[in-house]
Design a protein around this motif. Structure first.
Motif, mmCIF file in Angstrom:
data_model
loop_
_atom_site.group_PDB
_atom_site.id
_atom_site.type_symbol
_atom_site.label_atom_id
_atom_site.label_comp_id
_atom_site.label_asym_id
_atom_site.label_seq_id
_atom_site.Cartn_x
_atom_site.Cartn_y
_atom_site.Cartn_z
ATOM 1 N N ASP A 140 45.609 -20.202 36.003
ATOM 2 C CA ASP A 140 46.869 -20.586 36.635
ATOM 3 C C ASP A 140 47.586 -19.402 37.268
ATOM 4 O OD1 ASP A 140 46.565 -23.238 35.810
ATOM 5 O OD2 ASP A 140 47.495 -22.830 33.867
ATOM 6 N N GLY A 141 47.112 -18.199 36.987
ATOM 7 C CA GLY A 141 47.791 -17.002 37.466
ATOM 8 C C GLY A 141 47.523 -16.713 38.923
ATOM 9 N N PHE A 142 48.386 -15.856 39.506
ATOM 10 C CA PHE A 142 48.170 -15.395 40.871
ATOM 11 C C PHE A 142 46.827 -14.666 40.960
ATOM 12 C CE2 PHE A 142 53.000 -15.112 41.394
ATOM 13 C CZ PHE A 142 53.053 -16.309 42.078
ATOM 14 N N ASP A 143 46.280 -14.639 42.144
ATOM 15 C CA ASP A 143 44.997 -13.966 42.369
ATOM 16 C C ASP A 143 45.257 -12.505 42.719
ATOM 17 O OD1 ASP A 143 42.467 -13.165 42.984
ATOM 18 O OD2 ASP A 143 42.247 -14.421 44.757
ATOM 19 N N LEU A 144 45.135 -11.632 41.735
ATOM 20 C CA LEU A 144 45.346 -10.209 41.980
ATOM 21 C C LEU A 144 44.251 -9.643 42.874
ATOM 22 C CD1 LEU A 144 47.479 -8.158 41.174
ATOM 23 C CD2 LEU A 144 46.043 -7.472 39.261
ATOM 24 N N GLY A 145 43.125 -10.353 42.948
ATOM 25 C CA GLY A 145 42.023 -9.908 43.795
ATOM 26 C C GLY A 145 42.401 -9.862 45.258
ATOM 27 N N ARG A 146 43.235 -10.794 45.698
ATOM 28 C CA ARG A 146 43.598 -10.780 47.125
ATOM 29 C C ARG A 146 44.481 -9.583 47.463
ATOM 30 N NH1 ARG A 146 46.698 -15.909 45.941
ATOM 31 N NH2 ARG A 146 48.870 -15.298 45.642
ATOM 32 N N MET A 147 45.273 -9.123 46.481
ATOM 33 C CA MET A 147 46.075 -7.923 46.697
ATOM 34 C C MET A 147 45.163 -6.708 46.823
ATOM 35 S SD MET A 147 49.138 -6.816 47.077
ATOM 36 C CE MET A 147 50.001 -5.235 47.079
ATOM 37 N N ARG A 148 44.150 -6.645 45.975
ATOM 38 C CA ARG A 148 43.196 -5.533 46.057
ATOM 39 C C ARG A 148 42.433 -5.566 47.375
ATOM 40 N NH1 ARG A 148 42.256 -6.892 40.341
ATOM 41 N NH2 ARG A 148 43.206 -5.254 39.057
ATOM 42 N N ARG A 149 42.064 -6.754 47.825
ATOM 43 C CA ARG A 149 41.329 -6.865 49.096
ATOM 44 C C ARG A 149 42.211 -6.438 50.269
ATOM 45 N NH1 ARG A 149 39.351 -11.416 46.256
ATOM 46 N NH2 ARG A 149 40.927 -12.811 47.176
ATOM 47 N N LEU A 150 43.495 -6.810 50.236
ATOM 48 C CA LEU A 150 44.413 -6.386 51.289
ATOM 49 C C LEU A 150 44.535 -4.870 51.322
ATOM 50 C CD1 LEU A 150 46.634 -6.765 53.425
ATOM 51 C CD2 LEU A 150 48.256 -7.179 51.565
ATOM 52 N N LEU A 151 44.703 -4.266 50.159
ATOM 53 C CA LEU A 151 44.836 -2.809 50.092
ATOM 54 C C LEU A 151 43.558 -2.108 50.518
ATOM 55 C CD1 LEU A 151 46.883 -2.537 46.780
ATOM 56 C CD2 LEU A 151 47.691 -1.973 49.074
ATOM 57 N N GLN A 152 42.420 -2.699 50.198
ATOM 58 C CA GLN A 152 41.152 -2.105 50.617
ATOM 59 C C GLN A 152 41.051 -2.094 52.142
ATOM 60 O OE1 GLN A 152 37.637 -4.077 49.130
ATOM 61 N NE2 GLN A 152 36.401 -2.237 49.356
ATOM 62 N N ARG A 153 41.492 -3.167 52.779
ATOM 63 C CA ARG A 153 41.477 -3.218 54.241
ATOM 64 C C ARG A 153 42.427 -2.184 54.841
ATOM 65 N NH1 ARG A 153 42.167 -9.083 52.997
ATOM 66 N NH2 ARG A 153 40.058 -9.985 52.929
ATOM 67 N N LEU A 154 43.470 -1.824 54.070
ATOM 68 C CA LEU A 154 44.438 -0.827 54.538
ATOM 69 C C LEU A 154 44.038 0.594 54.156
ATOM 70 C CD1 LEU A 154 47.766 -2.706 53.653
ATOM 71 C CD2 LEU A 154 46.776 -2.388 55.926
ATOM 72 N N GLY A 155 42.875 0.747 53.504
ATOM 73 C CA GLY A 155 42.396 2.078 53.135
ATOM 74 C C GLY A 155 42.787 2.508 51.740
ATOM 75 N N ASN A 156 43.125 1.563 50.862
ATOM 76 C CA ASN A 156 43.509 1.851 49.474
ATOM 77 C C ASN A 156 44.600 2.912 49.365
ATOM 78 O OD1 ASN A 156 41.764 0.008 48.125
ATOM 79 N ND2 ASN A 156 40.039 1.401 48.498
ATOM 80 N N PRO A 157 45.735 2.679 50.015
ATOM 81 C CA PRO A 157 46.817 3.686 49.971
ATOM 82 C C PRO A 157 47.368 3.905 48.571
ATOM 83 C CG PRO A 157 47.636 1.601 50.856
ATOM 84 C CD PRO A 157 46.143 1.472 50.759
ATOM 85 N N HIS A 158 47.245 2.924 47.684
ATOM 86 C CA HIS A 158 47.808 3.037 46.337
ATOM 87 C C HIS A 158 47.067 4.042 45.477
ATOM 88 C CE1 HIS A 158 44.490 0.285 46.100
ATOM 89 N NE2 HIS A 158 44.557 0.188 44.792
ATOM 90 N N LYS A 159 45.915 4.528 45.952
ATOM 91 C CA LYS A 159 45.155 5.530 45.203
ATOM 92 C C LYS A 159 45.436 6.948 45.686
ATOM 93 C CE LYS A 159 41.365 2.352 44.128
ATOM 94 N NZ LYS A 159 39.887 2.126 44.170
ATOM 95 N N GLN A 160 46.412 7.091 46.564
ATOM 96 C CA GLN A 160 46.684 8.391 47.168
ATOM 97 C C GLN A 160 47.890 9.098 46.554
ATOM 98 O OE1 GLN A 160 44.334 9.333 49.409
ATOM 99 N NE2 GLN A 160 43.443 7.317 48.967
#
Length: 531
Positions: A92-112
């Motif tokens: 029933d929870g939100f899909d956290l995977g789609r957030m990760r996929r969005l960030l991956q398309r943006l170059g994973n800025p959250h890992k910088q």
């Protein structure tokens, strides 16, 4: 301060901390600058420690029109409400995977960048502000991400050493750079990406591009599937500006033992340093309240902290004393006088009160909306104005615990008046708690407390009190608490009505009107004052 339970689901890096823990965080970072690992420190005159330079509201800029229109089309759970179970780690929870996929398309800025992640049900925004201010005072470039905003979406992001809301130009620039990628992501995710997910991704991208030393991130919708939880990672890039640990877990609490064990276990999995703000050696005492020159109150307190097992590479008893001196300097709280937040224990200025058309009345606005925050607000009211006449002007969202909120607010000073009203929530009406619904909860809480009350009924801006049919009820027994509902009235008219009702009881005593129940009612008032 009251604690609230923390979800045991993975992804929570930081729980609401009090000021002791925040100062310890600053202490842990101080040696890095001495080693030259954080670059040169700017002068103190260039460092502004408040999240906002003043308590002035921030208007939307015309140049953000296209961006705001774009965001308006996305699903906004702040406006419509979070589905039951959305934050849980279940089907029933939100899909956290789609957030990760969005960030991956943006170059994973959250890992910088390094990050402090704040989660919990109450106190997150204030904690984020304290931490950000401490780090800025130390000269670090800080990215801060909080929600919700009061008047401008820009309030949610600050970047750099100033603490100001992100500029409209910079926000527009980042959005335009990646709009095509976001469009593609929305299409690939079949329109499921939400307003909060997209804006969170933009904040991470902005922090990455601006090369912040550290980001302070407040969880938004909450739970294991909160979009900010992608930040919980040890996969952080190597940088010349190392903080020594990839993440910091600060336990605010206090919690039940099994909850704290869960937090410590999650921290160990992330190889994170753990700081507990509830260690037995930490004591805090409130000493006094005082009014500043600008007419706003501040509190002075003593904090006693024990820091066990501190490792020093500089040897000798004299170096131990030097370490104590340095630690005490780092723990000094005087700079925290500059930490202020809109809508949190905020007193309107006399000029603002006069602009409403009132005189001789003090107005306190606070976005409290939970049982714990209501208890804290009750303590503030008792502290700042123990005497005089008191009124509560309350508007809430439909998905809050109205009865628990009322009980806690009534646990402090007894008001002469409770005026219940309605305001839009995040610009929409789907989450509005009707005044009639609030009335049921407050009536029950009042009867439980043994209060003797008079129900004035429904009032609006078209009927002055002296013309109202229940005028005799208002003046017949000054010892009875007044309960009223206000419909079809603007927030300013509701405030005027509260003032009129309150002064019908006594014009010789100091009057305090407390406007609370939601950050949205606070936002409505600030917006009205601005116009």
């Amino acid at each position: 301060m009251s604690s609230s339970s923390l979800s045991s689901a993975p992804g929570f890096v930081f729980k609401r901390a009090n000021r002791e823990a925040m100062q310890r965080l600053a202490t842990s970072l101080r040696p890095l600058r001495q080693l030259g690992m954080m670059g040169s420190k700017p002068s103190r005159s260039a460092s502004i420690s408040s999240r906002f330079k003043s308590s002035a509201a921030v208007p939307e800029e015309p140049e953000l029109g296209e961006f705001l229109d774009y965001m308006e089309k996305l699903k906004n759970y702040e406006r419509v409400g979070v589905p039951l179970g959305a934050g849980t780690d279940t089907d029933d929870g939100f899909d956290l995977g789609r957030m990760r996929r969005l960030l991956q398309r943006l170059g994973n800025p959250h890992k910088q960048f390094k990050a402090v992640h704040i989660a919990g049900t109450k106190g997150k925004g204030s904690t984020a502000s304290f931490i950000s201010n401490i780090l800025r005072e130390e000269g670090y470039s800080v990215g801060c991400y909080t929600s919700p905003h009061l008047l401008s979406i820009r309030e949610r992001i600050s970047v750099g050493r100033s603490g100001d809301p992100v500029s409209a130009g910079l926000l527009k620039k980042v959005f335009c750079e990646v709009k095509e990628i976001i469009d593609q992501s929305i299409e690939q995710e079949k329109g499921a990406l939400s307003h909060f997910e997209v804006f969170t991704a933009l904040a991470y991208l902005l922090f990455s591009e601006e090369r912040v030393d550290i980001a302070v991130i407040e969880a938004g919708l909450g739970g294991a599937r909160d979009a900010t939880n992608v930040i919980c990672s040890t996969e952080l890039v190597t940088s010349s500006k190392q903080f020594g640990v990839s993440s910091v877990v600060v336990i605010g609490g206090p919690f039940e033992s099994h909850i704290e064990c869960i937090i410590r276990h999650k921290a160990s999995l992330m190889k994170s340093m753990v700081i507990s703000a509830c260690d037995p050696g930490i004591q805090k005492t409130l000493k006094w309240l005082r009014m500043e020159e600008d007419g706003k109150p501040s509190q002075t307190c003593d904090i006693f902290i024990t820091l066990p097992n501190v490792n020093l590479h500089l040897l000798g008893a004299h170096q131990l004393q030097n370490a104590v001196t340095a630690t005490c300097t780092a723990l000094c709280l005087r700079d925290q006088e500059k930490t202020r937040l809109l809508g949190r224990s905020q007193f309107l200025t006399q000029m603002e009160v006069s602009s409403i058309g009132l005189s001789g009345t003090t107005i306190l606005i606070d976005g409290a909306h939970t049982e714990a925050s209501a208890k804290g607000l009750a303590e503030v009211i008792r502290m700042v104005q123990p005497d005089g006449v008191l009124a509560f002007l309350v508007a809430m969202a439909s998905d809050k615990d109205h009865l628990a909120f009322a009980r806690q607010l009534l646990s402090g000073r007894r008001p002469e008046l409770i005026l219940l009203t309605e305001v839009s929530i995040a610009g929409g009406r789907s989450r509005i708690a009707l005044a009639s619904t609030l009335k049921e909860a407050w009536t029950k809480a009042l009867l439980e407390s043994g209060a003797d009350l008079v129900d004035i009924g429904i009032m609006d801006d078209e009927k002055a009190i002296e013309d109202h049919g229940s005028c005799s009820l208002i003046t017949s027994d000054p010892n009875k608490m007044m309960l009223a509902s206000c419909k079809n009235a603007s927030i300013l008219d509701s405030v005027k009505l509260a003032d009129q009702l309150l002064k019908s009881r006594s014009r010789d005593q100091p009057a305090l009107i407390v406007i609370t129940g939601s950050l949205h009612v606070v936002s409505s008032l600030l917006a009205a004052l601005r116009h």
